[in-house]
Write an enzyme that holds these catalytic residues in place. Structure first.
Site, short mmCIF file in Angstrom:
data_model
loop_
_atom_site.label_atom_id
_atom_site.label_comp_id
_atom_site.label_asym_id
_atom_site.label_seq_id
_atom_site.Cartn_x
_atom_site.Cartn_y
_atom_site.Cartn_z
N PRO A 2 -17.02 -22.47 -52.82
CA PRO A 2 -16.23 -21.72 -51.85
C PRO A 2 -17.09 -20.67 -51.15
O PRO A 2 -17.97 -20.08 -51.76
CB PRO A 2 -15.14 -21.06 -52.70
CG PRO A 2 -15.04 -21.92 -53.92
CD PRO A 2 -16.43 -22.43 -54.17
N GLU A 3 -16.80 -20.42 -49.87
CA GLU A 3 -17.54 -19.42 -49.12
C GLU A 3 -16.74 -18.12 -49.06
O GLU A 3 -15.66 -18.02 -49.65
CB GLU A 3 -17.89 -19.96 -47.74
CG GLU A 3 -18.80 -21.19 -47.82
CD GLU A 3 -19.39 -21.61 -46.49
OE1 GLU A 3 -19.50 -20.76 -45.58
OE2 GLU A 3 -19.76 -22.78 -46.35
N LYS A 61 -20.05 -14.06 -51.77
CA LYS A 61 -19.27 -15.07 -52.48
C LYS A 61 -19.02 -14.68 -53.93
O LYS A 61 -18.48 -15.49 -54.69
CB LYS A 61 -19.99 -16.41 -52.42
CG LYS A 61 -20.38 -16.88 -51.02
CD LYS A 61 -21.21 -18.14 -51.10
CE LYS A 61 -21.79 -18.52 -49.75
NZ LYS A 61 -22.61 -19.74 -49.82
N HIS A 93 -8.46 -29.38 -67.41
CA HIS A 93 -9.68 -28.67 -67.02
C HIS A 93 -9.55 -27.15 -67.20
O HIS A 93 -10.33 -26.40 -66.60
CB HIS A 93 -10.04 -29.01 -65.57
CG HIS A 93 -10.19 -30.48 -65.33
ND1 HIS A 93 -11.13 -31.25 -65.97
CD2 HIS A 93 -9.48 -31.34 -64.53
CE1 HIS A 93 -11.02 -32.51 -65.57
NE2 HIS A 93 -10.04 -32.59 -64.70
N ARG A 112 -15.57 -29.26 -62.75
CA ARG A 112 -16.99 -29.65 -62.83
C ARG A 112 -17.82 -28.76 -63.74
O ARG A 112 -19.02 -28.98 -63.91
CB ARG A 112 -17.58 -29.66 -61.40
CG ARG A 112 -16.91 -30.72 -60.52
CD ARG A 112 -17.23 -30.54 -59.04
NE ARG A 112 -16.52 -31.51 -58.23
CZ ARG A 112 -16.33 -31.40 -56.90
NH1 ARG A 112 -16.82 -30.34 -56.26
NH2 ARG A 112 -15.67 -32.31 -56.24
N LYS A 158 -38.27 -11.93 -39.51
CA LYS A 158 -38.33 -13.16 -40.29
C LYS A 158 -38.83 -14.32 -39.43
O LYS A 158 -38.21 -14.72 -38.45
CB LYS A 158 -36.94 -13.51 -40.84
CG LYS A 158 -36.34 -12.43 -41.76
CD LYS A 158 -37.06 -12.39 -43.09
CE LYS A 158 -36.38 -11.43 -44.04
NZ LYS A 158 -37.01 -11.42 -45.38
N ARG A 268 -28.60 -30.25 -47.14
CA ARG A 268 -27.25 -30.17 -46.60
C ARG A 268 -27.27 -30.79 -45.21
O ARG A 268 -28.17 -31.54 -44.87
CB ARG A 268 -26.79 -28.71 -46.52
CG ARG A 268 -26.92 -27.94 -47.83
CD ARG A 268 -26.54 -26.48 -47.65
NE ARG A 268 -26.88 -25.69 -48.82
CZ ARG A 268 -26.67 -24.39 -48.93
NH1 ARG A 268 -26.13 -23.74 -47.92
NH2 ARG A 268 -27.01 -23.73 -50.02
#
Length: 289
Positions: A2-3, A61, A93, A112, A158, A268
């Site tokens: 989740p973000e 997060k 679970h 998981r 950067k 990704r």
């Protein structure tokens, strides 16, 4: 995983349901759920019994619950972690079961088993009390003390792709893969462009876009591509219906109509419009001789 908006939805739900309640009992039902608590699950449960939930917190997060002992329960949601209030429909679970003194319950479910709990000391960083394991995480765009101009200054130094920098939680936290693509689409910047090659105005526009898109997602309960992401009441978010870039490969750009494209990025995917967000040109070097 989740973000930021999804984690904030969970934090707000916990704040509304468990604040002020006293923990009567805690049971760790799977050893992996307490593996980050190095003293072990028995130590974790013993130290939590009898404590009161005094607050909730989030940075990027990362989610935590402060307790009356002066420590914090750091909750790692991992890929499929759920913090559920009340009975669990399918206890298969269920990893950590918490019962409060008033008979209500808070349960950690994780199919998981990548997530878990740990108890950590609180430290003061730039004026905020946060758990020690979270001390290295930068503020996120939804933090009232977020310094956008300061982050722009860091990004200008950067010499790597802007999307890579947006995902660096030590630079700016909470912007994951989905919302990075959405912010870059809104700002009309390709994620492969070098951060140092962008103007301060462009970088500010990207950060502002990230703030806007995550605020919008928060208003709709987060983004749900995976049925395992739910809030504390077991409900999914609906922001995936409003996404402009992520997951829309070959679909027309909603701004110019060009087919959206997908590139591989850090194991990704990156989704972008080749017309609105052209990739940086590759400089050719003259061959010797």
């Amino acid at each position: 995983m989740p973000e930021l908006p999804e984690v904030e939805v969970v934090r707000r739900g916990l704040d509304a349901h468990v604040l002020g309640r006293t923990i009567a009992d805690v049971q760790v039902l799977h050893p992996r759920a307490a593996r980050r608590h190095l003293a072990g699950s028995l130590d974790l449960t013993a130290r939590l019994r009898g404590t009161q939930i005094t607050g909730t917190g989030r940075r990027g997060k990362y989610l935590w619950l402060t307790v009356s002992s002066g420590e914090a329960i750091v909750v790692h949601l991992g890929m499929s972690g759920q913090m559920l209030i009340g009975a669990v429909p399918n206890p298969t679970h269920l990893r950590i079961a918490t019962t409060f003194a008033d008979g209500s319950s808070m349960n950690f479910v994780d199919q998981r088993t990548f997530g878990g709990w740990m108890l950590a000391d609180l430290v003061t960083i730039d004026g905020s009390e946060i758990p020690e394991p979270v001390a290295h995480i930068a503020r996120d765009p939804l933090d009232p003390a977020f310094d956008r101009d300061g982050v722009v200054t860091v990004l200008r130094r950067k010499h790597s792709e802007i999307k890579r920098q947006l995902l660096d939680q030590t630079v700016v936290s909470g912007i994951g893969n989905i919302y990075a693509d959405e912010a870059l689409w809104r700002a009309k910047v390709n994620g492969a462009r070098l951060s140092s090659a962008l103007t301060r105005r462009q970088l500010a526009e990207i950060l502002d876009a990230a703030t806007e898109v995550m605020t919008g997602a928060l208003g709709q309960g987060g983004t749900s591509f995976d049925s395992l992401y739910v809030n504390v009441n077991g409900e999914s978010g609906y922001f995936d219906r409003s996404l402009e870039a992520y997951g829309r490969v070959d679909e027309p750009c909603r701004r110019c109509g060009a087919p959206m494209q997908r590139d591989k990025f850090m194991n990704r995917s990156s989704f972008y419009c080749p017309k609105c967000q052209p990739r940086p040109r590759v400089r050719r070097t003259a061959s010797a001789g």
